[in-house]
Design a protein around this motif. Structure first.
Motif, PDB file in Angstrom:
ATOM      1  N   PHE A  14       0.872  -1.181   0.000  1.00 40.28           N
ATOM      2  CA  PHE A  14       0.000   0.000   0.000  1.00 40.28           C
ATOM      3  C   PHE A  14       0.896   1.215   0.000  1.00 40.28           C
ATOM      4  O   PHE A  14       1.367   1.621   1.062  1.00 40.28           O
ATOM      5  CB  PHE A  14      -0.884   0.051   1.249  1.00 40.28           C
ATOM      6  N   ASN A  39      -1.891  -7.540  15.915  1.00 41.22           N
ATOM      7  CA  ASN A  39      -2.688  -6.569  15.188  1.00 41.22           C
ATOM      8  C   ASN A  39      -1.841  -5.858  14.140  1.00 41.22           C
ATOM      9  O   ASN A  39      -0.724  -5.451  14.420  1.00 41.22           O
ATOM     10  CB  ASN A  39      -3.198  -5.515  16.176  1.00 41.22           C
ATOM     11  N   GLY A  40      -2.367  -5.716  12.944  1.00 41.12           N
ATOM     12  CA  GLY A  40      -1.621  -5.025  11.903  1.00 41.12           C
ATOM     13  C   GLY A  40      -0.616  -5.916  11.207  1.00 41.12           C
ATOM     14  O   GLY A  40       0.181  -5.450  10.397  1.00 41.12           O
ATOM     15  N   ALA A  41      -0.658  -7.222  11.492  1.00 42.89           N
ATOM     16  CA  ALA A  41       0.321  -8.127  10.885  1.00 42.89           C
ATOM     17  C   ALA A  41       0.019  -8.358   9.406  1.00 42.89           C
ATOM     18  O   ALA A  41       0.893  -8.767   8.648  1.00 42.89           O
ATOM     19  CB  ALA A  41       0.318  -9.452  11.633  1.00 42.89           C
ATOM     20  N   GLY A  42      -1.237  -8.127   9.009  1.00 37.11           N
ATOM     21  CA  GLY A  42      -1.583  -8.330   7.604  1.00 37.11           C
ATOM     22  C   GLY A  42      -2.556  -9.474   7.371  1.00 37.11           C
ATOM     23  O   GLY A  42      -2.790  -9.877   6.232  1.00 37.11           O
ATOM     24  N   LYS A  43      -3.163  -9.965   8.438  1.00 39.37           N
ATOM     25  CA  LYS A  43      -4.068 -11.120   8.303  1.00 39.37           C
ATOM     26  C   LYS A  43      -5.293 -10.767   7.462  1.00 39.37           C
ATOM     27  O   LYS A  43      -5.637 -11.477   6.510  1.00 39.37           O
ATOM     28  CB  LYS A  43      -4.508 -11.595   9.708  1.00 39.37           C
ATOM     29  N   THR A  44      -5.931  -9.657   7.840  1.00 40.63           N
ATOM     30  CA  THR A  44      -7.126  -9.265   7.087  1.00 40.63           C
ATOM     31  C   THR A  44      -6.767  -8.937   5.641  1.00 40.63           C
ATOM     32  O   THR A  44      -7.504  -9.252   4.705  1.00 40.63           O
ATOM     33  CB  THR A  44      -7.794  -8.062   7.766  1.00 40.63           C
ATOM     34  N   THR A  45      -5.605  -8.311   5.463  1.00 37.76           N
ATOM     35  CA  THR A  45      -5.158  -7.997   4.107  1.00 37.76           C
ATOM     36  C   THR A  45      -5.025  -9.275   3.286  1.00 37.76           C
ATOM     37  O   THR A  45      -5.396  -9.307   2.107  1.00 37.76           O
ATOM     38  CB  THR A  45      -3.814  -7.253   4.164  1.00 37.76           C
ATOM     39  N   TYR A  54      -8.730  -7.050  -2.823  1.00 40.36           N
ATOM     40  CA  TYR A  54      -7.521  -6.444  -3.391  1.00 40.36           C
ATOM     41  C   TYR A  54      -6.920  -7.434  -4.377  1.00 40.36           C
ATOM     42  O   TYR A  54      -7.045  -8.638  -4.208  1.00 40.36           O
ATOM     43  CB  TYR A  54      -6.445  -6.198  -2.330  1.00 40.36           C
TER      44      TYR A  54
HETATM   45  N1  LIG Z   1      -6.450  -0.323   2.111  1.00 41.35           N
HETATM   46  C1  LIG Z   1      -5.339  -0.108   2.824  1.00 41.35           C
HETATM   47  N2  LIG Z   1      -4.573   0.977   2.564  1.00 41.35           N
HETATM   48  C2  LIG Z   1      -3.454   1.208   3.272  1.00 41.35           C
HETATM   49  N3  LIG Z   1      -3.003   0.438   4.266  1.00 41.35           N
HETATM   50  C3  LIG Z   1      -3.720  -0.667   4.578  1.00 41.35           C
HETATM   51  C4  LIG Z   1      -4.932  -0.991   3.873  1.00 41.35           C
HETATM   52  N4  LIG Z   1      -5.435  -2.125   4.409  1.00 41.35           N
HETATM   53  C5  LIG Z   1      -4.579  -2.501   5.381  1.00 41.35           C
HETATM   54  N5  LIG Z   1      -3.557  -1.629   5.488  1.00 41.35           N
HETATM   55  C6  LIG Z   1      -2.424  -1.723   6.407  1.00 41.35           C
HETATM   56  O1  LIG Z   1      -1.887  -2.997   6.322  1.00 41.35           O
HETATM   57  C7  LIG Z   1      -1.469  -3.458   7.570  1.00 41.35           C
HETATM   58  C8  LIG Z   1      -2.089  -4.793   7.861  1.00 41.35           C
HETATM   59  O2  LIG Z   1      -3.446  -4.603   8.221  1.00 41.35           O
HETATM   60  P1  LIG Z   1      -4.446  -5.796   8.497  1.00 41.35           P
HETATM   61  O3  LIG Z   1      -4.359  -6.762   7.392  1.00 41.35           O
HETATM   62  O4  LIG Z   1      -5.784  -5.217   8.754  1.00 41.35           O
HETATM   63  O5  LIG Z   1      -3.886  -6.431   9.838  1.00 41.35           O
HETATM   64  P2  LIG Z   1      -4.526  -7.525  10.782  1.00 41.35           P
HETATM   65  O6  LIG Z   1      -5.798  -7.979  10.176  1.00 41.35           O
HETATM   66  O7  LIG Z   1      -3.507  -8.558  10.859  1.00 41.35           O
HETATM   67  O8  LIG Z   1      -4.737  -6.851  12.085  1.00 41.35           O
HETATM   68  C9  LIG Z   1      -1.820  -2.386   8.565  1.00 41.35           C
HETATM   69  O9  LIG Z   1      -0.688  -1.618   8.829  1.00 41.35           O
HETATM   70  C10 LIG Z   1      -2.853  -1.589   7.865  1.00 41.35           C
HETATM   71  O10 LIG Z   1      -2.836  -0.258   8.275  1.00 41.35           O
END
Ligand SMILES: Nc1ncnc2c1ncn2[C@@H]1O[C@H](COP(=O)(O)OP(=O)(O)O)[C@@H](O)[C@H]1O
Ligand SMILES: [Mg+2]
Lengths: 285, 313, 423
Positions: A14, A39-45, A54
């Protein structure tokens, strides 16, 4: 058994932020696979990359041997993957039943003309939808709310409803994004049972979870994500004892704050060094 | 019609002038979008209000309808721009206070804002059209600038009149002033904070309501000035005079990246040039078609515009 | 779901809860059997309605019903040829409002250039039939009725053509693009020699409907009789779509687009579909309009018309069929009657023709503030519009991560780590 989902060298960038870097893992049919990490590791991503929200910057995702990278979310549902959201996304002004029927609709084929002219297929499918949706509401333990609006359900029931809705699309693989978040211990216990039941009905489960107890007791295998990279993978017990994992969990705040601070934290249930590691809240699109 | 390159110079000059006019209007769209993520469809009437206010003030009350010159001219021009700006600011503030704020209070759906904005735009436009206000036809704009005297006799083959000159100079001054406001004042910081993250701004003690009204007022002021300049240039005001300039200015804002102030200026100048050049190359009756086709193409291929959607300079 | 024995009060209660409560028991008791019959005939009722419409002109002739000779409609001003033109204009607006209510009300897409499709329908009809004009560039010269399916088809294709690239855009961009589209279509017709430019196309042939002489309110008019079945068919079509997976998909998209996509809803395709189906009714309306006026020019299709139809849909009630009908009557029928009543005088200083736009503009603001769903909003729509879902909150963006999770996370991690160390 065959591998069902294969994540090959997936990278998601990103702007300047590398949310996922070269992630690799495989999920075998019929297992419960846990994906954990701070948190913020990238799991949801990663979920977003698998489900077509995406398109990964690099790498590929394969499902049942066929590439699915670059496909639209609805095409991926057709192929057999469905998900829930970390931040609950029901259709708030539809009833619980209607919410699930939208999921069932994904497997139905009534066309516009079928709808306008009330074809026999439409009649049959409408009847089936309702039966199937009620069955799933029952399966997930929220049948008594069938006619309540999604927004009026309690938090835990909304999570269950989201799972019912995802299952309604008849996925081969279901992705659950922190389904236990915000639940009390009793609800969490019930959820564990539900996840097992889903697997026993023949659906493979990929589970993101915060609560180690839930993941460890439940998953056949787990992968640990930290800073967008898989730092460990394997059986829960192995992973749990991996020094890298412990370090990731306890935070990189330095030697001064680990160990003792960690014990205090667990005792007092207060956020300590670990929460300082949480990066920006996930931009779940 | 053939593309005649001999006419290119004049087209560039008129295109630039048009572009600056669009820029003044586009600022309002882009600033409101920046803080509220809302397209203020009623901005076109706010623009028209500036010109119409001066029509009333000068034509009906002060009786300044003959060309003046010298220091007097400077004063009259300054006064007219001020009146136009204030009238438009007021109308923008009223719009925000009575139409948008109630929606904001209950966190209304996006569609509600858009419909409200359409309603406001048509309400005001057709109020002006009633006989107790402007009435249906064109009305002559107070003629306090000669429109004849040239500042440059021959600039790229064009005779630049005093009005054209005024238009460009005023626009440039306005743009510099706005840039200062946004980047160097407290208000500007608050506006930028709001456009980044409204909840965070709120938590840090920014008075959101006040900043939003301020944004409307600033955008309205520039639109009002544009309305006066437009009245001067075309020599008339009309109840729906805002429609096309408004739509074009919006297109310009999108072209540059809506929410982004510098983008709005860039987009406006580009659109002005595209329009005036295509008038010669394709025919002036097609210029609106060209402008909107550009809008559609930009949105389809680059939905966040040329410079992206960030407000900060 | 419910059979023909369904209780009338429950039925009304589902739709208009507050009104239903106020209806006295006696009324319900009397109406219940009629309601039963009504439900029992099913689609027959539409057929019945069409038959009645055809029967009226045949029967209502002075030769058959003598007192008709000096019959005046009980509604003032809806009489003779003026009355008919009010009915026809209103009917056309009802058809347009129904189409737009699919786009705005059901799919939640703000289309500000809907009249462009109406115009395309009318021009298609004009260019395919025997119409006059200095230069004629007809594709074909067909009987008027044969042009109808093509008018619809061309409109649907135009809907797809506009929708496919633009429906990926965010909602407010779409609004402005549709506005631009209207202007593109209008200016193109205004500039092209093929459409006779701003002079328009005169002498459009009227349809031949066989030997029946259609009169209504003492004036010959078959437009009225074409509109009624068209409106009924449009209503059936919308009801059926609403009550199918297509309608559910539209609701889902309106409520949360991302979630809808994740549940397998092909979002863009469903939006294009809404555009195309919405355009189809304006194709019919355009065809009727062309034959009715026999002369059309770009001036007949101003942007204002798009806004008036939008006002009809919004004021009547977004997503409500009866609302669209009511809205069209309020926006098109009522002002005409008021204008006639005023005898061309201004009313409180307002010109009856243009003043209505100011009034409806004002009403749009008021409705959005005080009754966001419109006058006859379905329950769901009322809630939706009065409060945005978290997914589309304009001001408050709910990205806040519950810190509770973080706490839990920290503690669970530590527990796990300790557990391991302890063992
Ligand atoms: N659409 C986006 N644009 C910019 N940064 C993003 C976006 N989606 C996620 N991020 C960043 O990617 C990182 C991983 O987020 P996320 O996957 O939500 O973590 P988790 O689910 O593991 O807590 C975070 O730093 C978040 O801020
Ligand atoms: Mg997450």
């Amino acid at each position: 058994m065959d591998s069902l989902l294969k994540v090959n060298n997936v990278t998601m960038q990103f702007g300047g932020l590398r949310a996922l870097g070269d992630v690799n893992f495989e999920i075998v049919e019929g297992e419960i696979f846990g994906l954990i990490g701070p948190n913020g590791a990238g799991k949801t991503t990663l979920f977003n990359c698998v489900t077509g929200v995406y398109a990964p910057t690099e790498g590929a995702v394969e499902f049942a041997g066929a590439p699915i990278t670059g496909k639209r979310p609805d095409q991926i549902v057709d192929i057999g993957i469905c998900r829930t959201f970390q931040q609950i996304r029901l259709f708030p002004n539809m009833t619980a039943l209607e919410n699930v029927i939208v999921g069932v609709d994904a497997r139905h084929r009534t066309s516009v003309f079928g709808a306008i002219f009330r074809s026999p297929r439409r009649k049959r499918e409408e009847r089936e939808s309702e039966d199937e949706a009620l069955r799933l509401l029952d399966f997930c333990g929220v049948k008594r709310y069938a006619n309540d609006l999604g927004r009026n359900l309690s938090y835990g029931d909304q999570r269950r409803l989201e799972i019912a809705r995802a299952l309604a699309t008849k996925p081969k693989l279901v992705l659950l994004d922190e389904p236990a978040a915000g639940m009390n211990p009793v609800e969490k216990n019930g959820l564990r049972g539900l996840v097992r039941k889903i697997r026993d009905e023949g659906t493979t489960v990929l589970l993101i979870e915060h609560d180690m107890k839930v993941v460890m007791g439940l998953s056949d295998r787990v992968a640990v994500l930290d800073h967008g990279e898989v730092i460990a993978e394997g059986h829960p017990e192995e992973v749990q004892s991996d020094p890298k994992v412990i370090e990731a969990y306890l935070g990189t705040g330095g030697a001064a704050t680990d160990g003792k601070a960690g014990q205090e934290n667990s005792a007092s249930d207060e956020p300590g060094t670990v929460s300082a590691r949480a990066r920006e809240p996930g931009g779940e699109k | 019609m053939e593309c005649n390159f001999g006419l290119f110079g004049p087209q560039v000059v008129t295109g630039l002038i048009l572009g600056f006019l669009y820029a003044l209007i586009a600022l309002g769209y882009t600033m409101v979008y920046g803080v509220l993520k809302l397209i203020n469809f009623a901005h076109d009437v706010i623009f028209a209000t500036g010109g119409i206010a001066v029509f009333y003030a000068f034509g009906m009350w002060f009786g300044i309808t003959e060309p003046v010159s010298g220091v007097e001219l400077l004063l009259v021009v300054g006064l007219s721009l001020l009146i136009g700006g204030i009238a438009s600011s007021l109308s923008a503030a009223v719009l925000e206070r009575f139409a948008y704020r109630p929606l904001r209070r209950r966190n209304a759906a996006r569609l509600s804002y858009l419909i409200t904005a359409i309603g406001a735009s048509f309400f005001m436009t057709y109020m002006y059209q009633q006989n107790f206000l402007l009435g249906p036809g064109r009305r002559p704009f107070p003629n306090y600038m000669s429109r004849q005297s040239a500042v440059f006799e021959d600039l790229l083959g064009t005779r630049v009149t005093d009005i054209m000159f005024l238009l460009v100079i005023t626009s440039i001054v306005c743009l510099i002033v706005l840039d200062r406001i946004i980047n160097q004042t407290r208000t500007g910081r608050s506006i930028r904070a709001l456009s980044e993250d409204i909840t965070a701004a709120q938590l840090m003690g920014v008075n959101v309501d006040r900043v939003i009204v301020t944004t409307f007022v600033i955008g309205g002021f520039f639109a009002g000035i544009a309305g006066v300049l437009y009245g001067l240039r075309t020599g008339s005001v009309e109840f729906n005079m805002g429609f096309f300039p408004g739509l074009k200015a919006f297109t310009a804002a999108v072209l540059g990246g809506i929410g982004n102030i510098r983008g709005a200026v860039l987009g406006a100048v580009m659109l002005g040039l595209i329009e005036s050049v295509s008038s010669v190359c394709i025919g002036s009756e097609w210029r609106n078609v060209v402008a909107f086709s550009v809008l559609v193409l930009v949105l389809v291929f680059r939905p966040t515009g040329l410079l992206g959607e960030r407000m900060g300079g | 779901m419910a059979g023909s024995d369904r209780d009338l009060r429950t039925y009304l209660g589902d739709r208009y809860p507050r009104t239903a409560e106020r209806i006295p028991d006696e009324v319900i008791k009397v109406a219940q059997p009629l309601f039963g019959v009504w439900r029992a005939i099913g689609y027959g009722r539409y057929l019945l309605a069409i038959l009645v419409m055809i029967a009226i002109p045949i029967l209502m002739k002075p030769e058959i019903v003598p007192f008709l000779e000096d019959f005046d409609s009980p509604i003032p001003y809806i009489n003779g040829s003026f009355g008919v033109s009010v009915l026809v204009d209103t009917g056309i607006y009802i058809l347009l409002a129904l189409g737009l209510s699919i786009v705005v009300g059901m799919a939640g897409l703000l289309d500000l250039g809907y009249v462009a499709f109406f115009m395309i329908g009318a021009y298609t009809a004009a260019l395919m039939t025997d119409s006059g004009g200095a230069e004629q560039f007809h594709f074909v010269v067909w009987p008027n009725l044969a042009a109808l399916p093509f008018a619809v088809l061309v409109c649907v294709l135009a809907g797809v053509a506009l929708g496919t690239p633009t429906l990926r855009l965010r909602g407010d961009y779409l609004a402005i693009v549709t506005l631009g589209f209207h202007e593109i279509v209008r200016q193109t017709a205004n500039n092209l020699p093929q459409t006779n430019g701003s002079r328009g196309i005169p002498g459009i042939e009227r349809p031949q409907l066989g030997p029946i002489e259609f009169t209504v309110l003492g004036s010959e008019n078959y437009w009225f009789y074409l509109l009624i079945p068209a409106i009924i068919l449009a209503v059936i079509m919308i009801r059926h779509l609403e009550d199918s997976r297509i309608g559910r998909y539209w609701t889902a998209i309106r409520e949360d687009e991302v979630a809808a996509a994740a549940m397998g809803v092909p979002v863009v395709r469903m939006k294009v579909l809404a555009f195309a189906i919405g355009a189809s009714t304006s194709g019919v309306a355009g065809w009727i309009y062309a034959g009715y006026l026999t002369f059309i020019s770009p001036a007949n299709f101003p942007l204002l018309a798009s806004i008036l139809i939008l006002a009809a849909v919004v004021i009547g009630g977004l997503g409500s069929i009866s609302g669209a009908v009511l809205g069209a009557v309020l926006v098109q029928g009522l002002p005409q009657v008021v204008r006639e009543a005023s005898g061309g005088e201004t009313i409180f200083g307002f010109d009856p023709e243009t003043g209505r736009i100011a009034v409806f503009g004002f009403l749009l603001i008021v409705v959005m503030i005080f009754r966001p769903g419109g006058l006859l909003a379905p329950k769901r729509r009322r809630v939706e519009l009065s409060e945005a879902s978290a997914a589309e909150g304009v001001i408050v963006d709910e990205t806040a991560q519950p810190s509770k999770d973080e706490i839990e996370f920290a503690s669970s991690v530590h527990e796990a780590a300790q557990h391991k160390e302890g063992s």
